[in-house]
Design an enzyme around this catalytic site. Structure first.
Site, PDB file in Angstrom:
ATOM      1  CE1 TYR A 192       7.763   7.774   2.160  1.00  0.00           C
ATOM      2  CE2 TYR A 192       5.399   7.686   2.958  1.00  0.00           C
ATOM      3  CZ  TYR A 192       6.455   7.506   1.955  1.00  0.00           C
ATOM      4  OH  TYR A 192       6.193   6.693   0.994  1.00  0.00           O
ATOM      5  CD  GLU A 197       6.557   1.334   5.961  1.00  0.00           C
ATOM      6  OE1 GLU A 197       5.655   0.594   5.295  1.00  0.00           O
ATOM      7  OE2 GLU A 197       7.474   1.663   5.201  1.00  0.00           O
ATOM      8  CG  ASN A 221       6.162  -4.794   2.778  1.00  0.00           C
ATOM      9  OD1 ASN A 221       6.776  -4.889   1.705  1.00  0.00           O
ATOM     10  ND2 ASN A 221       6.936  -4.492   3.725  1.00  0.00           N
ATOM     11  NE  ARG A 222       6.952  -3.755  -3.221  1.00  0.00           N
ATOM     12  CZ  ARG A 222       7.268  -2.982  -2.359  1.00  0.00           C
ATOM     13  NH1 ARG A 222       7.686  -3.191  -1.290  1.00  0.00           N
ATOM     14  NH2 ARG A 222       7.574  -1.797  -2.972  1.00  0.00           N
ATOM     15  CG  HIS A 275       1.661  -0.626   1.495  1.00  0.00           C
ATOM     16  ND1 HIS A 275       2.327  -1.341   2.468  1.00  0.00           N
ATOM     17  CD2 HIS A 275       2.372   0.408   0.956  1.00  0.00           C
ATOM     18  CE1 HIS A 275       3.387  -0.813   2.574  1.00  0.00           C
ATOM     19  NE2 HIS A 275       3.566   0.264   1.660  1.00  0.00           N
ATOM     20  CD  GLN A 298       9.979  -3.050   4.056  1.00  0.00           C
ATOM     21  OE1 GLN A 298       9.942  -4.082   4.871  1.00  0.00           O
ATOM     22  NE2 GLN A 298      10.415  -2.878   3.128  1.00  0.00           N
ATOM     23  CG  HIS A 358       3.865   3.970   4.146  1.00  0.00           C
ATOM     24  ND1 HIS A 358       4.977   4.757   4.136  1.00  0.00           N
ATOM     25  CD2 HIS A 358       3.683   2.887   3.691  1.00  0.00           C
ATOM     26  CE1 HIS A 358       5.497   4.103   3.165  1.00  0.00           C
ATOM     27  NE2 HIS A 358       4.944   2.977   2.902  1.00  0.00           N
ATOM     28  CG  ASP A 406      11.273  -0.352   0.176  1.00  0.00           C
ATOM     29  OD1 ASP A 406      10.737  -0.498   1.208  1.00  0.00           O
ATOM     30  OD2 ASP A 406      10.865  -0.145  -1.034  1.00  0.00           O
TER      31      ASP A 406
END
Length: 353
Positions: free
Chosen positions: A180, A317, A79-80, A105, A288, A178, A250
């Protein structure tokens, strides 16, 4: 059963391989050395028909150059991180800025773009033990971090991911994967009809750059309340500033009661057309949920040439809260020498008639 397959060569000539695990039920999981990425998960629908339910690429080049971190292991910090800056023991560190003004990430070359060492262990429940050593100063992070991620394909049709890490200096770490998903099959269209339930009573609002504001907001009366089952699409277009900022979901959802000693059931997703259900067990305190709001890169189509499409895949996540190091009221992501980072997430697949 485990089989090894040549996947491609990097520009410097290094050969990259993928590993296919298969259990007695016919479920298969394919993992790549590059990024430790989950490339494929094939599971049956209610009629026993097998489909691939994760997004990925056909070529190594797309994994190297494509955005979105499809299926990849994420670290050192998922993440950030706001402005890429944080302070640890009075010293300020700067991580690589790769997402607007923020670090995302792991930085410029995070774990998603490293070559992992893979040790296959065959058997009734085949395992792949992936290891990576991140040296002191890697992407601006202190300490040599030794990481082991074990993918295990269980006989119950579950994929277990066990994350372990140790360090020789005080550092920060927040690992995740991550992948999908689209339980109808990765090329089956929008995910709005998936029915989602999460044991999360709070979520993290963000600023315009998707950095948490520091508030832990109750989900009551918001589109973020998935405590009772509802479709992903039901409240997607609700007039809500947090939805508007992200272009959908998100956001970090915080599980009721936080971290647990052993993995517990936290999330259920059901796709009514196929009958497939995925349950997420974890001992992580948060997740997440990302509804694929930026999946629109025409230069990197998915497997089989299928184009990327907004909200055609979603991510769940498991992790600790993003930007935690800059928020004293968030989860602790500091790892000390002598401690062990040790978390497990299990994606359990089944069908519902």
């Amino acid at each position: 059963m485990i089989t090894k397959h040549f996947f491609g060569s990097l520009e410097d000539g290094r050969e990259i391989y993928s590993y296919m695990m298969k259990n007695a039920n016919g479920m298969t999981v394919r993992i790549c050395e590059f990024g430790g990425a989950i490339m494929e998960i094939r599971v049956p629908d209610r009629w026993g028909r097998m489909s691939d339910v994760v997004g990925g690429y056909d070529s190594l080049r797309d994994y190297v150059l494509g955005d979105g971190y499809l299926g990849a292991l994420i670290g050192r910090v998922g993440n950030r991180i706001c402005d890429g800056k944080y302070t640890l023991d009075g010293k300020e560190y700067t991580a690589f800025i790769n997402n607007g003004k923020n670090s995302l990430h792991g930085g410029q070359v995070g774990f998603s773009h490293k070559i992992w060492s893979v040790k296959p262990i065959d058997g009734e429940e085949p395992r792949l033990v992936l290891t990576l050593v991140s040296p002191d100063g890697d992407e601006g992070y202190p300490g040599t971090l030794t990481v082991t991620v074990t993918y295990a394909l269980l006989k119950s049709n579950a994929l277990s991911i066990h994350y372990e890490a140790t360090t020789d200096q005080r550092t920060i770490v927040n690992l995740t994967n991550h992948a999908y998903f689209n339980l109808g099959g990765y090329a089956s269209g929008k995910v709005f009809d998936h029915v989602l339930q999460m044991d999360a009573d709070r979520y993290l609002p963000t600023d315009d750059s998707l950095i948490p504001t520091g508030e832990l907001r109750a989900v009551d009366g918001t589109p973020f309340d998935f405590r009772e089952p509802k479709t992903i699409g039901r409240d997607f277009d609700m007039e809500n500033p947090d939805i508007k900022i992200a272009g959908g979901f998100d956001h970090c959802f915080c599980f009721a009661g936080g971290e647990t000693k052993e993995p517990v059931l936290r999330v259920e997703v059901y796709e009514p057309n196929s009958g497939r259900m995925m349950q997420v067990y974890t001992n992580q305190p948060a997740i997440q949920f990302y509804s694929g709001n930026f999946l629109n890169n025409p230069e990197h189509p998915l497997k089989g040439g299928y184009p990327q499409n907004l909200q055609a895949l979603f991510c769940l996540e498991t992790q600790k809260m993003p930007d935690s190091i800059n928020h004293p009221n968030f989860d602790n992501i500091v790892l000390d020498p002598g401690e062990k980072y040790d978390y497990t997430t299990i994606y359990q697949f089944s069908v519902k008639n």
